[in-house]
Structure formats: structure tokens, C-alpha cells
Design a protein around this motif. Structure first.
Motif, PDB file in Angstrom:
ATOM      1  N   ASN A 136     -29.440 -57.759 -89.152  1.00 29.25           N
ATOM      2  CA  ASN A 136     -28.883 -57.493 -90.471  1.00 29.25           C
ATOM      3  C   ASN A 136     -27.728 -58.423 -90.799  1.00 29.25           C
ATOM      4  N   ILE A 137     -26.833 -58.571 -89.804  1.00 25.63           N
ATOM      5  CA  ILE A 137     -25.649 -59.411 -90.004  1.00 25.63           C
ATOM      6  C   ILE A 137     -26.052 -60.873 -90.144  1.00 25.63           C
ATOM      7  N   ASN A 139     -28.928 -62.028 -91.173  1.00 27.54           N
ATOM      8  CA  ASN A 139     -29.577 -62.179 -92.473  1.00 27.54           C
ATOM      9  C   ASN A 139     -28.569 -62.405 -93.578  1.00 27.54           C
ATOM     10  N   LYS A 140     -27.539 -61.568 -93.565  1.00 26.45           N
ATOM     11  CA  LYS A 140     -26.547 -61.630 -94.628  1.00 26.45           C
ATOM     12  C   LYS A 140     -25.712 -62.900 -94.565  1.00 26.45           C
ATOM     13  N   ASN A 141     -25.236 -63.206 -93.354  1.00 27.83           N
ATOM     14  CA  ASN A 141     -24.261 -64.279 -93.227  1.00 27.83           C
ATOM     15  C   ASN A 141     -24.875 -65.671 -93.238  1.00 27.83           C
ATOM     16  N   ASN A 143     -28.141 -66.226 -94.104  1.00 24.47           N
ATOM     17  CA  ASN A 143     -29.218 -66.282 -95.073  1.00 24.47           C
ATOM     18  C   ASN A 143     -30.509 -66.832 -94.488  1.00 24.47           C
ATOM     19  N   HIS A 147     -36.657 -62.296 -93.503  1.00 18.51           N
ATOM     20  CA  HIS A 147     -36.097 -61.084 -94.074  1.00 18.51           C
ATOM     21  C   HIS A 147     -36.831 -59.818 -93.692  1.00 18.51           C
ATOM     22  N   ASP A 275     -18.434 -53.776 -93.191  1.00 15.91           N
ATOM     23  CA  ASP A 275     -19.831 -53.781 -93.594  1.00 15.91           C
ATOM     24  C   ASP A 275     -20.551 -52.713 -92.745  1.00 15.91           C
TER      25      ASP A 275
END
Lengths: 312, 244
Positions: A136-137, A139-141, A143, A147, A275
Motif C-alpha cells: 500500500n505504502i 503504491n502510494k509513494n 506510484n 495496483h 496514513d
């Protein structure tokens, strides 16, 4: 400063107890877990008899959870409807668990059962949460493009979800925005209730991942709803302990109640600074560390082979 | 007139009785206080035993606490996993045992004092010698047993003094301080002084409440926890929470 605890029949340093309460409360507010899995062993380590530690930390968990819950409640992050179903299953489950536990206790292997439950459940839950939150982290950071959630692609997991969707008596939970059979939260909390009775704790660390991955509740509602149901489970335990064993030390409880309720306030604030994925990562690491510690306790030769216990 | 004479005789007897006892009794002793009160500040206590011996022999002082049930568990390995294996219950066993003597432990073992449970090897525990030893070791570790021979201070040949340390983890109940004069393994004189450990004040109130009104106690505990949670949340919102 030393204070004599009347039921524990021992004199302890009051600041040590206050510090323990603060930390336990912080965990309650931050992660939505009661913190019993931390408080109980620490109290025993300080020298409080095990039976008193279990009964008293149940009482303390109520205060930490109420304090933590209110700060989540104000933001509307509690699904009370779901919470009620979880309470119902949990209370029945823990009553059932207590009776199974007393049978196992007669064989003298209850401690082994407890350790196995801890290692099995803590281990699998923490590893799942760890990999999930790391992804998750990332993916967010960063990119990254992968996904798709691995869990969704996992064959058995989707089979389980399909099966859950087929169960009858479906109900819409407005707050969480999910439609699910009432048997899912009931059976889930029943099973966790059994384990809670075995392990002598609130069970928040089992409930949180179950809410996320099985009930598929939104992660912002999970902490508050977990605290909501822990209050009822811990009250039930406290009452049963007081009514049957007389092991609840009110003086010790009051010291811990005040400090853990304060700790829970800080924890509640901290939970909004991070987060959700990061805070899930912290929780996963924490649970994994405890799991590893218990695992080693089973394997490494103890320094004191013999232990003494006063039978009431 | 006869009544008066009787009264005078009685009075004289009472007056001279202690002196008569002093002359006849091989040991005479007393304690600095005959109770320990456990309140919220309790952190152990020290009690002095003092006395005099008028005959040859060794002084042995035994302090015994109320009898309780204990359990010793041993961790055993089973397919590479350590778990609680053998357990032995020690029922009706002294929760406190302190021994003081003017001779050393080895000599004490030789004495035929099994009946009075004087000395480490004469304590009536279980059939298992190893578990008995572990029980004594663990009780010594908790400062509840001293089965070596604690020191007796002598002032001259007759007057003696002993300081008994009661740790903070002693249990409530009736204790006995027994003073023996022993010569060649036989007990010449024996005196027993009862001693009380009580909870007082808040400690006593909470214990009584927890044991006598269990249901109300449980409900009150829950209520205190819930109300505290609300109050502390209110205080935080009112005074510390500037972010909403």
C-alpha cells in the motif's frame, strides 16, 4: 514511590504502573486494540500474580477503550450497527471459550494451547498485514503500476468472499456501506470470542484484521468500531472475574485506568497524523515482535525451569 | 478476715509469679510489636525478638506464617517445545518460614526435630525431594523463607536479640514466633508468641469489598472505568484539543 496493592498483596512502584498504563492506552487509541496483550505480561513481570494481572487489565482496557472511542466517535468513525453484531457474537463466543478452556486447564496444558494460539494467529495476521501495508505504502509513494491487490487475485480469498456473499439474511450497514449476511460478523466475533477467552485479552488485534479483510470495512471505521466492541467484551470479562475469582485489584485498576485513558487520548490524536497504511504497518510489526518472542519462549530453554504459584 | 487473707495471698502470688517464672524458666522472651498493619504505604516491616536464657543450650527461633496451598510447575521439553510438565501441589504449607539458631545448619540437621519442623530438611512438604528443594529455593527468592540460620545477637551470655524482616509480599493472618532452647537435640524449653498481620484502612476496605460484595464490586469497577474514560476525554477536549 511505593504503593501497597490490597488484592495483589504486593508493594509496587506507582510510576512503573502509570507508565505501563500510558503505553497501553496509547496503543488502544492509536490502533484500536485493547493493549491487554502488552499490559498483562508486563504486570506479571513486575511481580503481580498472573490471575490478578489478567482480571485487572480487563478493567483497565475498558477505560482506555472508552477514552479512545470518544475521540473517534466525535469524528463519526464508528459503525455502531456492525459493532452490536460483533458484541453479540463475541460475548457468546467468550462464554463458550471459557468452558472449553476450563476443560483444557484440567489436562494441565492450557499454557501450551495459549502459546500455540498466539503464534499461529499473531504470526499469520501480522505477516498478512505487513505485506499488505508495505504494498500500500509503495503504491502510494512510488506510484508503481502493480495496483491490483494481491489479495483480490488470490484464488482462495476470492472463493471465501464469494461464499460469504452467498450466505442468507443479508443486511445493509449504512455507515460502512457494505451489504453482508449477519452471520459473517456473528460467526467471526464468536470465533474471536473463543480465542479471547483462551488468551485472556480483549482480542482487538484479531478483530482489526478481520474487519479489514473479511468484513471489508473502510479502514477509517475499523479502529473506532473495534474499540466499541472491546468495551463490551472487557466489561463482561471484568464482571465475570470480579464475581467469580475476586482477583480484581481496584487500586491497581484505578491507577492504570487514569493513565491509560490519558494515553488513549494521545494515541487517538496520533492515529490521525499517520496514513492508515503506515499505522497498520506499525501494528503489524508490533504484533510480529510479540509473536516472535512467544515463539522463542517455546523453543529456548527457560532460565528458571521451576515456577511457584499461590493457589487461592 | 479469712477473705482478706486469701486476697493478700493471691496478691502476693501474682506479685511474685513473674520472678518465680524468671527463676524457673530456662528462657524468657518478648517481641517489639505484636502486629503488623498493612496500609497503602506498607513496604515491609522489621520486628525485634529479645530474650534471656538461663540454662545451657542453643537458642532456636522459628517464625511461621499462615498455611496456604502452593503449586510448583516444571517446564519440560516435548518434541522441541517447552511446556509446563510435572506439577506438584504443596497443600497446607507455611507461607512464611524464618529460622534463626545459634548453631550452624549442619548440626541442626542432625537434631531430631522433625516433629516440630525445625530446619530446612525437617519441613513437611511433598514426597518429591527435588520439588521440595525448588519450593524452598523459590520461597527464599521471594524473601518469604530463610532456612539457613539467621544471626542471633548476644549481649553477654544470657541476653539475645533477633531482627525478623517481613517483606512487602507477606500474607495476612496469624503468625507464630517460637523460641526454643535446645540441648543435645532435646527441647528443654519452648515459648510461642502469636503475631498478627492485618490489612487496615483502604487496603482492608478494598479486600473486604472484593470478597463480600462481588457483584457490586465488579459493577463499580466497570463504572469507574467508563466514567474515567469520559472525564479524561472531556478534560482533553476542553483544555488540550486545539485542533478539533
Amino acid at each position: 514511590m511505593q504503593i501497597y496493592l490490597p488484592i495483589a498483596e504486593i508493594s509496587v512502584n506507582i510510576f512503573l504502573i502509570l507508565a505501563l498504563g500510558l503505553v497501553t492506552g496509547f496503543l488502544a487509541g492509536m490502533f484500536g486494540i485493547g493493549g491487554g496483550f502488552l499490559a498483562t505480561p508486563c504486570l506479571i513481570f513486575i511481580g503481580i500474580p498472573a490471575a490478578v494481572a489478567v482480571a485487572t487489565s480487563a478493567n483497565q482496557i475498558i477505560a482506555a477503550s472508552v477514552s479512545g472511542l470518544l475521540s473517534h466517535f466525535k469524528r463519526g468513525n464508528v459503525d455502531i450497527k456492525m459493532g452490536m453484531f460483533l458484541v453479540l457474537g463475541g460475548v457468546i463466543g467468550s462464554a463458550f471459550g471459557v468452558s472449553i478452556f476450563s476443560i483444557v486447564q484440567k489436562t494441565g496444558h492450557s499454557d501450551l494451547l495459549i502459546s500455540f494460539c498466539y503464534v499461529l494467529f499473531l504470526g499469520s495476521i501480522s505477516l498478512t498485514m505487513l505485506s499488505d501495508s508495505v504494498k500500500n505504502i509503495l503504491n502510494k509513494n512510488i506510484n508503481l503500476s502493480w495496483h491490483e491487490d494481491d489479495l483480490e487475485n488470490n484464488n482462495q480469498y476470492s472463493k471465501l468472499q464469494n461464499f460469504l456473499q452467498k450466505l442468507p439474511y443479508k443486511l445493509y450497514f449504512e455507515k460502512s456501506n457494505i451489504t453482508i449476511s449477519i452471520f459473517v460478523p456473528l460467526i467471526l466475533s464468536f470465533c474471536i470470542g473463543i480465542l479471547v477467552a483462551f488468551m485472556g485479552i480483549g482480542g482487538g488485534f484479531l478483530m482489526i484484521p478481520a474487519m479489514l479483510y473479511i468484513l471489508k470495512m473502510p479502514s477509517n471505521l475499523v479502529v473506532g468500531t473495534s474499540l466499541f466492541q472491546i468495551i463490551f467484551i472487557a466489561s463482561n470479562t471484568t464482571f465475570l472475574q470480579a464475581a467469580t475469582t475476586s482477583n480484581l485489584d481496584l487500586l491497581l485498576a484505578i491507577i492504570m485506568i487514569i493513565s491509560s485513558a490519558i494515553g488513549a487520548q494521545f494515541g487517538g490524536k496520533a492515529s490521525y497524523k499517520f496514513d492508515p497504511a503506515v499505522s497498520r504497518l506499525f501494528l503489524a510489526v508490533l504484533i510480529l515482535l510479540i509473536c516472535i518472542k512467544i515463539f522463542f519462549q517455546l523453543l529456548v530453554e527457560p532460565t528458571n525451569l521451576y515456577s511457584l504459584e499461590l493457589l487461592k | 478476715m479469712k477473705v482478706l487473707i486469701k486476697k493478700i495471698i493471691l496478691l502476693l502470688t501474682l506479685l511474685f509469679l513473674p520472678i518465680a517464672l524468671w527463676a524457673n524458666s530456662p528462657i524468657i522472651s518478648g517481641i517489639s510489636q505484636n502486629e503488623i498493619n498493612i496500609d497503602s504505604n506498607f513496604n515491609g516491616a522489621k520486628v525485634l525478638v529479645f530474650g534471656a536464657k538461663n540454662e545451657a543450650g542453643d537458642i532456636v527461633v522459628v517464625v511461621r506464617g499462615p498455611k496456604k496451598d502452593f503449586r510448583i510447575s516444571k517446564k519440560e521439553k516435548f518434541f522441541g517445545i517447552w511446556h509446563n510438565g510435572k506439577q506438584i501441589d504443596f497443600n497446607d504449607t507455611y507461607s512464611f518460614y524464618n529460622l534463626f539458631a545459634t548453631f550452624d545448619g549442619k548440626e541442626l540437621n542432625k537434631q531430631n526435630l522433625l516433629e516440630f519442623e525445625i530446619g530446612k530438611n525437617n519441613l513437611q512438604l511433598s514426597q518429591n525431594v527435588i520439588f521440595n528443594q525448588k519450593f524452598i529455593d523459590l520461597m527464599e527468592k521471594n524473601n518469604l523463607y530463610t532456612t539457613g540460620t539467621g544471626s542471633i545477637d548476644f549481649l553477654g551470655d544470657t541476653l539475645f536479640k533477633i531482627a525478623i524482616d517481613f517483606p512487602a509480599n507477606i500474607l495476612e493472618g496469624t503468625y507464630n514466633i517460637e523460641i526454643y532452647l535446645i540441648d543435645n537435640g532435646s527441647i528443654i524449653s519452648f515459648q510461642s508468641i502469636p503475631f498478627y498481620v492485618n490489612k487496615i484502612g483502604l487496603s482492608a476496605d478494598i479486600t473486604k469489598f472484593a470478597q463480600q460484595q462481588k457483584v457490586i464490586y465488579g459493577l463499580l469497577a466497570i463504572l469507574i472505568a467508563i466514567v474515567s474514560g469520559f472525564i479524561i476525554n472531556f478534560i482533553f477536549n476542553r483544555f488540550f484539543n486545539k485542533y478539533g
